[in-house]
Design an enzyme around this catalytic site. Structure first.
Site, PDB file in Angstrom:
ATOM      1  N   SER A   1       0.807  -1.224   0.000  1.00  0.00           N
ATOM      2  CA  SER A   1       0.000   0.000   0.000  1.00  0.00           C
ATOM      3  C   SER A   1       0.838   1.271   0.000  1.00  0.00           C
ATOM      4  O   SER A   1       0.327   2.348  -0.312  1.00  0.00           O
ATOM      5  CB  SER A   1      -0.931   0.019   1.212  1.00  0.00           C
TER       6      SER A   1
ATOM      7  N   LYS B   1       1.196   4.194   7.017  1.00  0.00           N
ATOM      8  CA  LYS B   1       0.468   5.060   6.090  1.00  0.00           C
ATOM      9  C   LYS B   1       1.021   6.489   6.183  1.00  0.00           C
ATOM     10  O   LYS B   1       1.763   6.838   7.083  1.00  0.00           O
ATOM     11  CB  LYS B   1      -1.031   5.067   6.399  1.00  0.00           C
TER      12      LYS B   1
END
Length: 226
Positions: free
Chosen positions: A88, A132
């Site tokens: 991701s 993230k």
């Protein structure tokens, strides 16, 4: 007459013997005092050597303590390792990359937009760590419109490489962040489970473990995280 001479001679012999004994006694005392002085001198010299050595030993112990303390602080606050799960955060991070986490930086400053942070969603201790990028800061309003992100009504210009947003998830309208909440996204937004997903949502400050700052392995990916 002979008796007087014999008595005098006897006294002379006794006096001579006593003098010899006294001389011997004094000689033994002198030898004893010399031995005592030598022994005292040896102990004094030894004690003096110990006193001279103490500062060097103290400095050495202090240096060892400082090195051990530095190593502990470095490992505890800068060397904690977390593995990236999934892709991701491509192209910055790849699946399986080992990332070092700075755990102390946010004690001195607040997380900033663009920081890549390590956290557990909802504070779930049984979950693996997520990595993230911070997009929205506490108190801001986040909106996703036609593949663009708007912060407080202004389009966010990002200087890092990202993929397009195909799914806005739960961000179907303007989202107001709480005073202690951060909105995070993966850089590969087509393959990221992040604040757009209900299972992750906005990330509270208390959930943030630290800031990802260095990839330690594999060697081909080694380098600072940006």
């Amino acid at each position: 007459m002979r008796r007087r001479r014999s008595a005098a001679r006897k006294r002379r012999i006794e006096d001579t013997g006593n003098a010899a004994l006294e001389k011997r006694r004094r000689q033994l005392e002198r030898e004893k005092r010399r031995r005592q002085r030598r022994e005292d001198g040896t102990w004094k010299a030894l004690f003096k050597s110990i006193l001279e050595f103490v500062p060097y030993a103290a400095r050495a112990v202090f240096k060892i303590f400082v090195v051990l303390l530095f190593a502990f602080v470095y490992v505890w606050f800068f060397g904690q390792k977390v593995s990236a799960v999934g892709d991701s955060m491509k192209p910055v991070l790849s699946n399986g990359d080992t990332v070092l986490v700075n755990r102390i930086v946010y004690n001195a400053m607040r997380p900033r937009r663009g920081d890549i942070v390590v956290f557990k969603p909802k504070g779930n201790k049984s979950s693996h760590y997520y990595i993230k990028r911070i997009i929205g800061l506490p108190g801001e309003t986040v909106e996703i419109v036609e593949d663009s992100i708007f912060i407080d009504g202004e389009r966010l210009e990002e200087e890092y490489e990202t993929s397009g947003i195909d799914d806005v998830g739960i961000v179907t309208e303007k989202m107001k962040l709480g005073n202690n909440e951060y909105f995070v996204l993966g850089d590969d937004r087509a393959n990221s489970e992040d604040s757009r997903d209900a299972d992750v949502g906005n990330v509270k400050r208390s959930y943030i473990y630290g800031k990802a700052w260095f990839v330690s392995s594999p060697r081909k990916h080694m380098g600072f995280v940006r």
